[in-house]
Scaffold this active site. Structure first.
Site, PDB file in Angstrom:
ATOM      1  N   SER A 136       0.723  -1.212  -0.086  1.00  0.00           N
ATOM      2  CA  SER A 136      -0.006   0.083   0.173  1.00  0.00           C
ATOM      3  C   SER A 136       0.858   1.305   0.052  1.00  0.00           C
ATOM      4  O   SER A 136       1.664   1.554  -1.166  1.00  0.00           O
ATOM      5  CB  SER A 136      -0.933  -0.117   1.308  1.00  0.00           C
ATOM      6  OG  SER A 136      -2.108   0.868   1.022  1.00  0.00           O
ATOM      7  N   ASP A 166      -9.549  -5.523  -4.486  1.00  0.00           N
ATOM      8  CA  ASP A 166      -8.525  -4.461  -3.509  1.00  0.00           C
ATOM      9  C   ASP A 166      -8.810  -3.163  -4.168  1.00  0.00           C
ATOM     10  O   ASP A 166      -9.190  -2.714  -5.102  1.00  0.00           O
ATOM     11  CB  ASP A 166      -7.353  -4.832  -4.368  1.00  0.00           C
ATOM     12  CG  ASP A 166      -6.230  -4.459  -3.180  1.00  0.00           C
ATOM     13  OD1 ASP A 166      -6.269  -3.444  -2.613  1.00  0.00           O
ATOM     14  OD2 ASP A 166      -5.024  -5.095  -3.323  1.00  0.00           O
ATOM     15  N   HIS A 177      -7.693  -5.603   0.123  1.00  0.00           N
ATOM     16  CA  HIS A 177      -6.362  -5.007   0.014  1.00  0.00           C
ATOM     17  C   HIS A 177      -5.087  -5.668   1.127  1.00  0.00           C
ATOM     18  O   HIS A 177      -4.271  -5.081   1.316  1.00  0.00           O
ATOM     19  CB  HIS A 177      -6.662  -3.569   0.700  1.00  0.00           C
ATOM     20  CG  HIS A 177      -5.553  -2.541   0.632  1.00  0.00           C
ATOM     21  ND1 HIS A 177      -4.857  -2.285  -0.697  1.00  0.00           N
ATOM     22  CD2 HIS A 177      -5.062  -1.824   1.510  1.00  0.00           C
ATOM     23  CE1 HIS A 177      -3.966  -1.469  -0.411  1.00  0.00           C
ATOM     24  NE2 HIS A 177      -3.992  -1.072   0.837  1.00  0.00           N
TER      25      HIS A 177
END
Length: 290
Positions: free
Chosen positions: A102, A240, A267
């Site tokens: 991320s 995601d 995610h």
């Protein structure tokens, strides 16, 4: 697998906590956690790779077990890149593989574009490499929420009431679809979320995953991804926030990179599909020369 060591490393602005797992003979893996303002996970399945190679997690400054200064001037991509270099030097990671998740992919990309020596490969896990593309993708996802929730989000953002209970509840609906679909959320994940540094998150990102108002609003490295000249893997979950289409697009910009979708994840495939996640990462790393 044995837990080798943990400790603190001095960096610009304070000390950061690290945890080193395993003593396998291969080149170490350094993990960059998400956020900004997040922290590493005690139960990260990547620690299972310690039998192949040392796996190092560290909590970025202001996060987790690291020092928590309140100086806003510290929360820049440039200082986090400097911190990453300082962690590598302090831990003697002359050769290393890097995995960013991320926000950690933003950090990884910014670091690699400085052309550091000794990085053998990179894994972009659920990447955000262009903030406006990220926001566009989340806005598309928001259209799938109940109309009432969409109205609450729009009104709260317009009236600047994103700290309200109803906005928080609408946000949770989004998170349960696109951040972690494993319900109920594991206790560790909830605990880590509660320990997040919301000052850093708000300053650099914004009020929520789907609205970027902070200093990262204009972040975009897509026009330079071709400069990353090393084995690269891009991964994401089917649901995601880092959508498969966008992640595959990023992958297309890096020469000879690989792309993988975790079919039952959003995610956090490390939480949602831990065995599959560690297996895919292990196979990619072990396919490299070291």
């Amino acid at each position: 697998m044995k837990h080798l060591s943990e400790g603190f490393v001095p960096v610009t602005g304070g000390n950061v906590y690290y945890r080193k797992t395993g003593d396998g003979p291969r080149v170490p893996l350094l993990v960059l956690h998400g956020g900004p303002g997040g922290m590493s996970r005690e139960s990260d399945p990547l620690r299972e790779l310690g039998d192949d190679r040392p796996v190092i997690h560290y909590d970025q400054l202001g996060c987790g077990n690291s020092d928590r200064p309140e100086d806003l001037t510290l929360w820049t991509v440039e200082r986090y890149v400097e911190e990453l270099a300082q962690v590598r030097e302090a831990l003697g990671l002359d050769e290393v593989h890097i995995l960013g998740h991320s926000w950690g992919t933003m950090l990884a990309a910014a670091y690699l574009l400085e052309q550091p020596k000794g990085v053998k490969s990179v894994i972009f896990s659920s990447p955000c490499l262009n903030s406006s593309m990220w926001e566009r993708d989340q806005r598309e996802y928001l259209k799938q929420l109940p109309q009432e929730s969409q109205d609450i989000i729009e009104r709260s953002e317009r009236e600047n009431t994103t700290d309200s209970a109803e906005y928080h509840q609408a946000m949770i609906q989004f998170y349960e679809r696109h951040v972690c679909r494993l319900l109920p959320w594991p206790e560790e994940l909830l605990a880590n979320m509660s320990k997040s540094n919301h000052q850093i998150y708000g300053y650099m990102w914004g009020a929520s995953e789907f609205t970027v108002t902070g200093t990262l609003k204009s972040f975009d490295v897509t026009d330079r991804l071709h400069e990353i000249d090393m084995p690269s893997l891009f991964t994401c979950g089917r649901y995601d926030e880092a959508t498969p289409n966008t992640t595959e697009y990023y992958s297309s910009l890096v020469p000879d990179s690989e792309f993988h979708v975790f079919e039952n994840s959003s995610h956090m495939p490390g939480v949602e599909e831990p065995q599959e996640y560690s297996k895919v990462v292990r196979e990619f790393l072990n396919s490299q020369a070291k």
